[in-house]
Enzyme design. Structure first.
Site, short mmCIF file in Angstrom:
data_model
loop_
_atom_site.label_atom_id
_atom_site.label_comp_id
_atom_site.label_asym_id
_atom_site.label_seq_id
_atom_site.Cartn_x
_atom_site.Cartn_y
_atom_site.Cartn_z
N GLY A 125 0.82 -1.22 0.00
CA GLY A 125 0.00 0.00 0.00
C GLY A 125 0.85 1.26 0.00
O GLY A 125 0.40 2.33 0.39
N SER A 127 2.46 2.20 -2.83
CA SER A 127 2.48 2.69 -4.22
C SER A 127 3.74 2.41 -5.01
O SER A 127 4.31 3.30 -5.65
CB SER A 127 2.21 4.18 -4.27
N ASP A 173 -1.28 8.94 -5.63
CA ASP A 173 -0.01 8.21 -5.58
C ASP A 173 1.00 8.80 -6.55
O ASP A 173 2.16 9.02 -6.20
CB ASP A 173 -0.24 6.73 -5.93
C1 GLA Z 1 -4.83 3.62 -4.14
C2 GLA Z 1 -5.05 4.52 -5.35
C3 GLA Z 1 -5.12 5.99 -4.94
C4 GLA Z 1 -6.10 6.20 -3.79
C5 GLA Z 1 -5.87 5.18 -2.68
C6 GLA Z 1 -6.93 5.26 -1.63
O1 GLA Z 1 -3.56 3.84 -3.59
O2 GLA Z 1 -4.03 4.35 -6.29
O3 GLA Z 1 -5.46 6.78 -6.05
O4 GLA Z 1 -7.42 6.17 -4.24
O5 GLA Z 1 -5.83 3.86 -3.16
O6 GLA Z 1 -6.89 6.47 -0.98
#
Ligand code: GLA
Length: 381
Positions: A125, A127, A173
């Site tokens: 989580g 990214s 992200d």
């Molecule tokens: C993922 C998505 C983001 C955002 C988050 C939740 O990371 O890529 O764009 O929506 O989830 O906040």
């Protein structure tokens, strides 16, 4: 930034391609608060971190392009004129998607070789996908003098994710990864795509991540479903996005939506409000309030937006039972990955140890603890 990672990518690139590459480091991100608000044109509060993707890239004169993922020991060769998405879940879709979106903007690129490696744990989580997309677009922009602005580049990265990866993500992200500032978090207005930096110094407290090391399947389709539900309700309300709605606006259409979707929209409206309040709390150095907002965010993500899981809830409950943890919540899209904890510096290590033991006992697997530095966004090395 992980110097050893960059050295590794550079030396492997030189060994394979015998050519001096351009080197790019592109970070992952954390998010203090404001989850699932970005695609509702709302506020988020992310920061780039010192973990990310190191990429080496140079022009190719072999008549072909190649991408090499060192972490997966996997190489793909491709033809720039015949790009199409590979099967779902393939890492090369991040590369192909960026190339295709650059081409869609009528920018011309030649053949290239790219090699990359990362130190963001997959599914955490944080990214890694945005970091990879940004490293590719940033590297290609340099290599072929495409004249893209950082704003152009993050939109290309986002479109790559939509069209080649199949996740209809917001802009948080890619933005945080590209525009990150050392020691700062960014209060980003996802409608104007402009941010305000906040220097983060929590004095005797700090941020700590705990990775559940799980990623439950179906998270991509669950993500896209939630985005559609939000957009449908915005449509019902005759507004552009849920960012424009108040709780009482929503109440007016309560009978027209399912109870589940009503709760989801309510969560978004409340979370957006929490993100703004959190920025005020930080300005006033009011960490108690910030912590409460962070706990409330988790509550909403778990009970209203329904994107948490047992492992995340367990870690947040543990945090709640420890007075030294002012706030904790799941971070990112959900269904696994990390919790972010606002914890006293003196207690951080002890809490990490307790949480790790309890987690192992409960789930018969290990969680991982990270302390991250807030860092500069995507840049040349
Ligand atoms: C993922 C998505 C983001 C955002 C988050 C939740 O990371 O890529 O764009 O929506 O989830 O906040």
């Amino acid at each position: 930034m992980n110097i050893a990672l960059i050295q590794q990518v550079k030396s492997q690139f030189l060994e394979l391609y015998k050519k001096e590459p351009i080197l790019v480091f592109s970070p992952g991100r954390i998010n203090i608060i404001g989850e699932h608000t970005d695609y509702n044109d709302g506020f988020v509060f992310p920061a780039a971190v010192d973990k990310g993707i190191a990429a080496a890239i140079s022009k190719s004169d072999s008549g072909k392009s190649t991408a090499h993922a060192l972490d997966f020991e996997s190489t793909v060769e491709f033809d720039l004129d015949k790009l199409k998405p590979s099967k779902e879940g393939s890492w090369e879709n991040y590369v192909f998607g960026v190339v295709a979106e650059i081409q869609n903007r009528n920018k011309v690129i030649g053949n290239f070789n790219i090699m990359f490696a990362g130190d963001i744990p997959a599914g955490s989580g944080m990214s890694s996908s945005a970091a990879l997309e940004n490293s590719v677009v940033f590297g290609l922009n340099e290599l072929f003098n495409l004249g893209l602005s950082k704003h152009d580049m993050i939109l290309i990265s986002q479109k790559a994710e939509h069209n080649y990866v199949g996740v209809n993500c917001g802009i948080m992200d890619q933005y945080a990864s590209m525009f990150g500032i050392e020691n700062n978090a960014l209060l980003l207005d996802c409608r104007t795509v402009k941010s305000k930096p906040y220097e983060i110094d929590f004095k005797d407290h700090q941020l700590m991540l705990i990775n559940t090391n799980v990623k439950h399947s179906l998270s991509d389709s669950a993500y896209n479903d939630r985005r559609s539900a939000c957009e449908n309700i915005a449509g019902l309300l005759n507004i552009k996005a849920l960012r424009d709605a108040t709780e009482s606006d929503l109440l007016a259409v309560k009978d027209e939506v399912t109870p589940e979707n009503y709760q989801k929209a309510l969560y978004v409206i409340q979370e957006n409000d929490r993100a703004v309040k959190a920025s005020k709390a930080i300005e006033e150095n009011d960490l108690e309030t910030l912590g409460q907002l962070i706990y409330a965010s988790h509550d909403g993500l778990s009970n209203q937006y329904k994107v948490s899981c047992d492992e995340l809830d367990f870690l947040v409950d543990l945090a709640k039972s420890n007075q030294e943890v002012l706030g904790a919540r799941m971070m990112g899209g959900g269904f696994g990955g990390c919790t972010i904890n606002l914890v006293s510096k003196a207690e951080a290590k002890a809490f990490a140890d307790t949480a790790s033991k309890a987690y192992r006992k409960q789930f018969n697997k290990d969680c991982s603890v990270y302390f991250v530095q807030l860092s500069q966004g995507t840049h040349l090395v």
